[in-house]
Enzyme design. Structure first.
Site, PDB file in Angstrom:
ATOM      1  N   GLU A 161      49.633  33.224  44.918  1.00 51.04           N
ATOM      2  CA  GLU A 161      50.172  34.111  45.939  1.00 51.04           C
ATOM      3  C   GLU A 161      50.735  33.397  47.168  1.00 51.04           C
ATOM      4  OE1 GLU A 161      47.154  37.073  46.798  1.00 51.04           O
ATOM      5  OE2 GLU A 161      47.485  38.042  44.870  1.00 51.04           O
ATOM      6  N   GLU A 279      46.916  38.747  37.982  1.00 49.33           N
ATOM      7  CA  GLU A 279      45.862  39.502  38.681  1.00 49.33           C
ATOM      8  C   GLU A 279      46.244  40.971  38.701  1.00 49.33           C
ATOM      9  OE1 GLU A 279      44.734  38.416  42.678  1.00 49.33           O
ATOM     10  OE2 GLU A 279      44.579  36.277  42.187  1.00 49.33           O
TER      11      GLU A 279
HETATM   12  C1  BGC Z   1      42.445  36.984  46.374  1.00 44.61           C
HETATM   13  C2  BGC Z   1      41.123  37.658  46.465  1.00 44.61           C
HETATM   14  C3  BGC Z   1      41.276  39.143  46.586  1.00 44.61           C
HETATM   15  C4  BGC Z   1      42.178  39.652  45.491  1.00 44.61           C
HETATM   16  C5  BGC Z   1      42.450  41.130  45.654  1.00 44.61           C
HETATM   17  C6  BGC Z   1      43.185  37.557  45.236  1.00 44.61           C
HETATM   18  O1  BGC Z   1      44.371  36.867  45.051  1.00 44.61           O
HETATM   19  O2  BGC Z   1      42.286  35.637  46.189  1.00 44.61           O
HETATM   20  O3  BGC Z   1      40.387  37.117  47.530  1.00 44.61           O
HETATM   21  O4  BGC Z   1      40.035  39.762  46.443  1.00 44.61           O
HETATM   22  O5  BGC Z   1      43.386  38.937  45.453  1.00 44.61           O
HETATM   23  O6  BGC Z   1      42.887  41.407  46.946  1.00 44.61           O
END
Ligand code: BGC
Length: 340
Positions: A161, A279
């Site tokens: 990210e 993710e």
């Molecule tokens: C972050 C996390 C976070 C998640 C959802 C991830 O990329 O590293 O810390 O909980 O995104 O927001």
């Protein structure tokens, strides 16, 4: 004659040995590789915390077995190298931390899981990309060197990210430089890269990639954000106002996901790059029925377009697994693994 036969036997067994030892995914295209990556889960809040255990998760060998037995194909391992790396040149990464990452990779492989090892939460880099560039590249030099002999089932992801002060132009530049460094020691390892603004689908058009055939493009998906991040402290004070937001799987809600993923798929086709949804997840403050419906919808929409995917995450605030009860949260697991 007997000697000749013996020699032939030896050669045959050597060939057999070499063939069976040949890495399963060595010669395949990045599209085939992405199919093998299939469905995965993030081992989040462990090695991405400033120090492991600080965010409540300590990796255990059993986790890899549970993940494999549940039916996942890979794990994504978020790693905060920054807090284990010297602040001055040559920016040496702590050997003990490297050993911990070695162990996690070995556990994944012992359980026949593929593994994506990334760089996560390099906060100084996000704040001051130019000032941290040398350190960022030095970290990748060391990581790439350390895992140069790792099997191809181990992929690298250059940065999770990219956001804050890392704009698209900087990111394209930094990624290109990091890739060159990785390629010196890892000629055809799969390298994962995503666009700026938290790997957002809308930023795919700003991603400029070198002509490297082993790149896998990643995006993250948490829409609608006020549903997935309700009550999430790191999403800002208004996240408490979102508490109670439901997701019902209505045609409009499904169409919104389909439209977003269609954009990612179209970009992938136009640029001839496979897509990895690295993710997606809904925080535990949302009700479990909504979470399960959303998770199933996202997971299915991704699979239908040939994206590989990894749920955020295994056993913390978004957890598909309950580490206290020592059992999977069945609605989430079913949502993730139901085929079709
Ligand atoms: C972050 C996390 C976070 C998640 C959802 C991830 O990329 O590293 O810390 O909980 O995104 O927001």
């Amino acid at each position: 004659m007997i000697r000749l036969l013996r020699l032939l036997c030896c050669l045959c067994s050597l060939c057999f040995f070499l063939l069976t030892m040949a890495p399963a995914h060595a010669a395949e295209s990045i599209f085939q590789y992405n199919q093998h990556l299939g469905r995965g889960i993030n081992l989040g809040n462990a090695l991405d915390a400033p120090k492991e255990s600080e965010w409540g998760v300590t990796l255990q060998a059993d986790y890899f077995r549970l993940i494999k037995e549940a039916g996942f194909d890979h794990v994504r391992l978020p790693v905060r190298w920054e807090t284990h790396c010297a602040g001055t040149a040559p920016y040496t990464i702590d050997p003990a931390f490297f050993e911990r990452v070695d162990w996690a990779i070995a556990e994944a492989r012992r359980n026949q899981l593929m593994i994506v090892v990334n760089m996560h939460h390099h906060e100084a880099f996000e704040k001051d990309p130019d000032g941290q560039k040398e350190r960022f590249l030095a970290m990748w030099r060391q990581i790439a060197e350390r895992y140069r002999e790792a099997p191809p089932e181990v992929a690298f992801e250059i940065y999770n990210e990219p956001s804050k002060n890392i704009d698209a132009q900087k990111w394209n530049d930094f990624f290109g430089e990091a890739l060159k460094i990785v390629r010196r020691t890892n000629h055809d390892r799969c390298v994962v890269v995503g666009p700026v603004q938290w790997n957002s689908i809308d930023q795919l058009p700003s991603l400029e990639l070198p002509a490297d055939p082993q790149l896998l493009v990643t995006v993250h998906y948490y829409q609608p954000f006020h549903f997935t991040h309700q009550g999430a402290s790191w999403a800002g004070p208004e996240s408490t106002k979102w508490l109670g937001t439901k997701w019902t799987g209505s045609p409009t809600e499904i169409a919104a996901i389909a439209a977003d993923f269609a954009k990612a798929a179209a970009w992938g086709e136009a640029h001839h790059r496979p897509i990895y949804l690295g993710e997606f997840g809904a925080f535990s403050k949302a009700d479990i029925d909504s979470r399960a419906l959303w998770t199933a919808a996202v997971s299915r929409q991704a699979a239908a377009r040939g994206f590989s995917s990894a749920y955020w995450e295994f056993c913390s605030g978004f957890g598909a697994y309950d580490p206290e009860a020592k059992e999977w949260r069945k609605p989430l697991l079913d949502a993730l693994l139901r085929r079709k």
